[in-house]
Motif scaffolding. Structure first.
Motif, PDB file in Angstrom:
ATOM      1  N   ALA A 158     -87.786 -17.574 -71.596  1.00 15.31           N
ATOM      2  CA  ALA A 158     -86.569 -18.004 -72.280  1.00 15.31           C
ATOM      3  C   ALA A 158     -85.834 -16.806 -72.870  1.00 15.31           C
ATOM      4  CB  ALA A 158     -86.880 -19.015 -73.375  1.00 15.31           C
ATOM      5  N   ALA A 159     -86.226 -15.593 -72.452  1.00 18.75           N
ATOM      6  CA  ALA A 159     -85.583 -14.383 -72.927  1.00 18.75           C
ATOM      7  C   ALA A 159     -85.892 -13.257 -71.951  1.00 18.75           C
ATOM      8  CB  ALA A 159     -86.075 -14.013 -74.327  1.00 18.75           C
ATOM      9  N   HIS A 160     -85.010 -12.273 -71.894  1.00 21.50           N
ATOM     10  CA  HIS A 160     -85.177 -11.174 -70.938  1.00 21.50           C
ATOM     11  C   HIS A 160     -86.409 -10.351 -71.243  1.00 21.50           C
ATOM     12  CE1 HIS A 160     -84.201  -7.584 -68.536  1.00 21.50           C
ATOM     13  NE2 HIS A 160     -83.444  -8.412 -67.825  1.00 21.50           N
ATOM     14  N   ASP A 161     -86.825 -10.277 -72.505  1.00 22.96           N
ATOM     15  CA  ASP A 161     -87.972  -9.451 -72.882  1.00 22.96           C
ATOM     16  C   ASP A 161     -89.255 -10.261 -73.013  1.00 22.96           C
ATOM     17  OD1 ASP A 161     -87.207 -10.892 -75.124  1.00 22.96           O
ATOM     18  OD2 ASP A 161     -87.407  -9.212 -76.529  1.00 22.96           O
ATOM     19  N   ALA A 162     -89.317 -11.457 -72.400  1.00 20.74           N
ATOM     20  CA  ALA A 162     -90.450 -12.359 -72.631  1.00 20.74           C
ATOM     21  C   ALA A 162     -91.634 -12.144 -71.701  1.00 20.74           C
ATOM     22  CB  ALA A 162     -89.990 -13.817 -72.514  1.00 20.74           C
ATOM     23  N   VAL A 163     -91.478 -11.387 -70.607  1.00 21.67           N
ATOM     24  CA  VAL A 163     -92.579 -11.268 -69.650  1.00 21.67           C
ATOM     25  C   VAL A 163     -93.858 -10.716 -70.290  1.00 21.67           C
ATOM     26  CG1 VAL A 163     -93.385 -10.126 -67.548  1.00 21.67           C
ATOM     27  CG2 VAL A 163     -91.128 -11.200 -67.600  1.00 21.67           C
ATOM     28  N   PRO A 164     -93.811  -9.608 -71.033  1.00 25.40           N
ATOM     29  CA  PRO A 164     -95.060  -9.133 -71.657  1.00 25.40           C
ATOM     30  C   PRO A 164     -95.700 -10.178 -72.573  1.00 25.40           C
ATOM     31  CG  PRO A 164     -93.392  -7.419 -71.724  1.00 25.40           C
ATOM     32  CD  PRO A 164     -92.696  -8.669 -71.280  1.00 25.40           C
ATOM     33  N   ALA A 165     -94.880 -10.923 -73.316  1.00 24.77           N
ATOM     34  CA  ALA A 165     -95.419 -11.951 -74.217  1.00 24.77           C
ATOM     35  C   ALA A 165     -96.055 -13.082 -73.425  1.00 24.77           C
ATOM     36  CB  ALA A 165     -94.306 -12.482 -75.114  1.00 24.77           C
ATOM     37  N   VAL A 166     -95.456 -13.473 -72.290  1.00 26.95           N
ATOM     38  CA  VAL A 166     -96.042 -14.516 -71.457  1.00 26.95           C
ATOM     39  C   VAL A 166     -97.399 -14.069 -70.926  1.00 26.95           C
ATOM     40  CG1 VAL A 166     -95.820 -15.745 -69.257  1.00 26.95           C
ATOM     41  CG2 VAL A 166     -93.868 -15.599 -70.801  1.00 26.95           C
ATOM     42  N   LEU A 167     -97.467 -12.859 -70.398  1.00 23.58           N
ATOM     43  CA  LEU A 167     -98.724 -12.362 -69.832  1.00 23.58           C
ATOM     44  C   LEU A 167     -99.798 -12.220 -70.910  1.00 23.58           C
ATOM     45  CD1 LEU A 167     -97.341  -9.703 -67.320  1.00 23.58           C
ATOM     46  CD2 LEU A 167     -98.059 -12.067 -66.858  1.00 23.58           C
ATOM     47  N   GLU A 168     -99.400 -11.811 -72.101  1.00 22.98           N
ATOM     48  CA  GLU A 168    -100.368 -11.718 -73.200  1.00 22.98           C
ATOM     49  C   GLU A 168    -100.838 -13.108 -73.619  1.00 22.98           C
ATOM     50  OE1 GLU A 168    -100.444 -10.393 -77.900  1.00 22.98           O
ATOM     51  OE2 GLU A 168     -99.034  -9.393 -76.544  1.00 22.98           O
ATOM     52  N   THR A 169     -99.919 -14.073 -73.662  1.00 23.39           N
ATOM     53  CA  THR A 169    -100.274 -15.443 -74.037  1.00 23.39           C
ATOM     54  C   THR A 169    -101.261 -16.050 -73.051  1.00 23.39           C
ATOM     55  OG1 THR A 169     -98.136 -15.751 -75.120  1.00 23.39           O
ATOM     56  CG2 THR A 169     -99.331 -17.743 -74.463  1.00 23.39           C
ATOM     57  N   TYR A 170    -101.050 -15.788 -71.772  1.00 22.64           N
ATOM     58  CA  TYR A 170    -101.901 -16.332 -70.715  1.00 22.64           C
ATOM     59  C   TYR A 170    -103.126 -15.473 -70.413  1.00 22.64           C
ATOM     60  CZ  TYR A 170     -98.172 -19.618 -69.185  1.00 22.64           C
ATOM     61  OH  TYR A 170     -97.251 -20.623 -69.090  1.00 22.64           O
ATOM     62  N   ALA A 171    -103.318 -14.384 -71.140  1.00 23.04           N
ATOM     63  CA  ALA A 171    -104.326 -13.390 -70.754  1.00 23.04           C
ATOM     64  C   ALA A 171    -105.703 -14.001 -70.510  1.00 23.04           C
ATOM     65  CB  ALA A 171    -104.410 -12.298 -71.816  1.00 23.04           C
ATOM     66  N   GLY A 172    -106.166 -14.847 -71.405  1.00 24.12           N
ATOM     67  CA  GLY A 172    -107.484 -15.443 -71.230  1.00 24.12           C
ATOM     68  C   GLY A 172    -107.544 -16.392 -70.053  1.00 24.12           C
ATOM     69  N   LEU A 173    -106.420 -17.017 -69.720  1.00 27.54           N
ATOM     70  CA  LEU A 173    -106.370 -17.941 -68.590  1.00 27.54           C
ATOM     71  C   LEU A 173    -106.216 -17.210 -67.269  1.00 27.54           C
ATOM     72  CD1 LEU A 173    -104.063 -20.621 -70.225  1.00 27.54           C
ATOM     73  CD2 LEU A 173    -106.491 -20.895 -69.671  1.00 27.54           C
ATOM     74  N   LEU A 174    -105.654 -16.020 -67.307  1.00 27.84           N
ATOM     75  CA  LEU A 174    -105.478 -15.244 -66.081  1.00 27.84           C
ATOM     76  C   LEU A 174    -106.804 -14.786 -65.488  1.00 27.84           C
ATOM     77  CD1 LEU A 174    -102.314 -13.175 -67.074  1.00 27.84           C
ATOM     78  CD2 LEU A 174    -102.468 -14.789 -65.169  1.00 27.84           C
ATOM     79  N   THR A 175    -107.876 -14.923 -66.235  1.00 31.67           N
ATOM     80  CA  THR A 175    -109.203 -14.603 -65.697  1.00 31.67           C
ATOM     81  C   THR A 175    -109.792 -15.777 -64.916  1.00 31.67           C
ATOM     82  OG1 THR A 175    -110.384 -15.357 -67.678  1.00 31.67           O
ATOM     83  CG2 THR A 175    -109.611 -13.070 -67.660  1.00 31.67           C
ATOM     84  N   ARG A 176    -109.128 -16.931 -64.974  1.00 27.66           N
ATOM     85  CA  ARG A 176    -109.575 -18.117 -64.255  1.00 27.66           C
ATOM     86  C   ARG A 176    -108.814 -18.220 -62.939  1.00 27.66           C
ATOM     87  NH1 ARG A 176    -113.946 -19.282 -66.982  1.00 27.66           N
ATOM     88  NH2 ARG A 176    -113.965 -21.269 -65.825  1.00 27.66           N
ATOM     89  N   PRO A 177    -109.325 -18.946 -61.932  1.00 22.49           N
ATOM     90  CA  PRO A 177    -108.534 -19.199 -60.733  1.00 22.49           C
ATOM     91  C   PRO A 177    -107.239 -19.911 -61.110  1.00 22.49           C
ATOM     92  CG  PRO A 177    -110.835 -19.811 -60.393  1.00 22.49           C
ATOM     93  CD  PRO A 177    -110.692 -19.520 -61.854  1.00 22.49           C
ATOM     94  N   GLY A 178    -106.137 -19.513 -60.478  1.00 22.35           N
ATOM     95  CA  GLY A 178    -104.867 -20.123 -60.837  1.00 22.35           C
ATOM     96  C   GLY A 178    -103.849 -20.084 -59.719  1.00 22.35           C
ATOM     97  N   VAL A 179    -102.900 -21.010 -59.774  1.00 23.47           N
ATOM     98  CA  VAL A 179    -101.769 -21.059 -58.853  1.00 23.47           C
ATOM     99  C   VAL A 179    -100.520 -21.328 -59.680  1.00 23.47           C
ATOM    100  CG1 VAL A 179    -103.177 -21.869 -56.916  1.00 23.47           C
ATOM    101  CG2 VAL A 179    -102.036 -23.533 -58.388  1.00 23.47           C
ATOM    102  N   PHE A 180     -99.350 -20.952 -59.126  1.00 24.36           N
ATOM    103  CA  PHE A 180     -98.107 -21.142 -59.882  1.00 24.36           C
ATOM    104  C   PHE A 180     -96.922 -21.265 -58.939  1.00 24.36           C
ATOM    105  CE2 PHE A 180     -98.279 -16.602 -59.144  1.00 24.36           C
ATOM    106  CZ  PHE A 180     -96.968 -16.212 -58.947  1.00 24.36           C
ATOM    107  N   VAL A 181     -95.868 -21.898 -59.455  1.00 21.28           N
ATOM    108  CA  VAL A 181     -94.546 -21.868 -58.852  1.00 21.28           C
ATOM    109  C   VAL A 181     -93.557 -21.503 -59.953  1.00 21.28           C
ATOM    110  CG1 VAL A 181     -95.025 -23.512 -57.003  1.00 21.28           C
ATOM    111  CG2 VAL A 181     -94.208 -24.357 -59.221  1.00 21.28           C
ATOM    112  N   LEU A 182     -92.347 -21.143 -59.553  1.00 24.54           N
ATOM    113  CA  LEU A 182     -91.317 -20.730 -60.497  1.00 24.54           C
ATOM    114  C   LEU A 182     -90.319 -21.847 -60.727  1.00 24.54           C
ATOM    115  CD1 LEU A 182     -90.622 -17.156 -59.080  1.00 24.54           C
ATOM    116  CD2 LEU A 182     -92.070 -17.763 -61.042  1.00 24.54           C
ATOM    117  N   GLY A 183     -89.676 -21.795 -61.913  1.00 20.04           N
ATOM    118  CA  GLY A 183     -88.592 -22.712 -62.237  1.00 20.04           C
ATOM    119  C   GLY A 183     -87.312 -21.942 -62.473  1.00 20.04           C
ATOM    120  N   SER A 184     -86.228 -22.656 -62.680  1.00 17.85           N
ATOM    121  CA  SER A 184     -84.919 -22.010 -62.828  1.00 17.85           C
ATOM    122  C   SER A 184     -84.903 -20.998 -63.966  1.00 17.85           C
ATOM    123  CB  SER A 184     -83.841 -23.071 -63.060  1.00 17.85           C
ATOM    124  OG  SER A 184     -84.099 -23.833 -64.220  1.00 17.85           O
TER     125      SER A 184
END
Length: 308
Positions: free
Chosen positions: A94-120
């Protein structure tokens, strides 16, 4: 004259009470419910007979601004659930500078198997809108001179470098627990980026389960995926209606999905096949409409169990 004065006072009192009730509702929606995160649970009978259950964490519509520390902490703590699989159905930014915050928020989950799609909102920055237009039908998202692109490639790279699979107009097979799971996904149908025809084919007969993933649950996408034999459809985008009427539910879905299926688990049928459909009400809102009413922000732990 006295009677007229009494009538005027009564009308003024009623209007004042209505204004106070409206202000209280907005205060609740913007001050409390928008941060009242809920973990939902749903049992989905889609696995082969005798298979061990799988725990799938479905996240959607994070709409993250880096300063949203309460939301970030709540989502980060979901890693303690140790799901077998994480499915993210778009609109993380929801902001141009949000990618690092998203990756940090998901950090513990990124160690699990995962799949994703993108939204607008993984492609284009949010902007002020006349939100009353949502009552007239799905929102438009014209990409013109006023559209501001977001660092989509950085987000995708962060996810895929951690091992998550990009399902935007793609298919994949993953070992999840002891099962061989087939996945198919599309890029955002709300933007018209979906190209299901490029990946369409019947569900693999040698897979234990086929899961289909999309951001926006438009009928054309759900129908095609179901007709191809996907057993579970996973989507977001709707925000569960975001502003709902107690006892009635959502007023809008922001797509052509039936209103009664705006969130939660339901059945979908097409092409002689039946599938389970799970639509997440999501975790966030546009920063220009930061309120929810009768529709708490949510994540869902789907427990996949053998078919009955």
């Amino acid at each position: 004259m006295a009677a007229s004065s009494r009538v005027l006072r009564a009308v003024a009192g009623t209007a004042g009470a209505a204004a106070l009730a409206g202000a209280a509702g907005v205060g609740y929606a913007a001050g409390y419910e928008v941060r009242a995160f809920a973990l939902r649970h749903a049992l989905v009978p889609v696995l082969p007979v005798g298979a061990a259950p799988l725990r799938v964490l479905h996240l959607s519509d994070l709409h993250l601004v880096p300063r949203q520390h309460r939301k970030r902490a709540w989502v980060a703590a979901l890693a303690d659930l140790e799901p077998d699989l994480v499915v993210v159905t778009g609109d993380n930014l929801a902001a141009h500078d949000a990618v690092p915050a998203v990756l940090e928020t998901y950090a513990g989950l990124l160690t699990r198997p995962g799949v994703f799609v993108l939204g607008s909102n993984d492609y284009w920055a949010p902007r002020p809108r006349n939100w009353s237009k949502y009552l007239l039908g799905p929102s438009s998202h014209a990409v013109g001179e006023e559209a501001v692109p977001l660092p989509t490639a950085d987000l995708v790279r962060g996810f895929t470098d951690a091992g998550w699979v990009d399902l935007d107009n793609a298919r994949a097979r993953l070992g999840v627990g002891a099962l061989d799971v087939e996945f198919v996904g599309v890029d955002d149908p709300h933007l018209g980026y979906d190209r299901y025809d490029d990946v369409a084919r019947p569900a693999a007969p040698d897979a234990d389960l086929t899961i289909a993933v999309t951001h926006a649950p438009y009928r054309r996408t759900l129908d095609a995926m179901t007709a191809d034999g996907a057993a579970l459809l996973v989507a977001g985008h709707t925000h569960g209606g975001q502003l709902c009427v107690p006892g009635y539910g959502a007023l809008v879905t922001n797509c052509d999905l039936p209103r009664e299926q705006v969130s939660g688990l339901s059945r979908w049928s097409a092409g002689g096949h039946d599938a389970w459909l799970h639509v997440s009400a999501g975790l966030g809102t546009s920063p220009y409409a930061p309120l929810r009413f009768a529709c708490r922000p949510e994540a869902t732990l789907l427990e996949l169990v053998p078919r009955r």
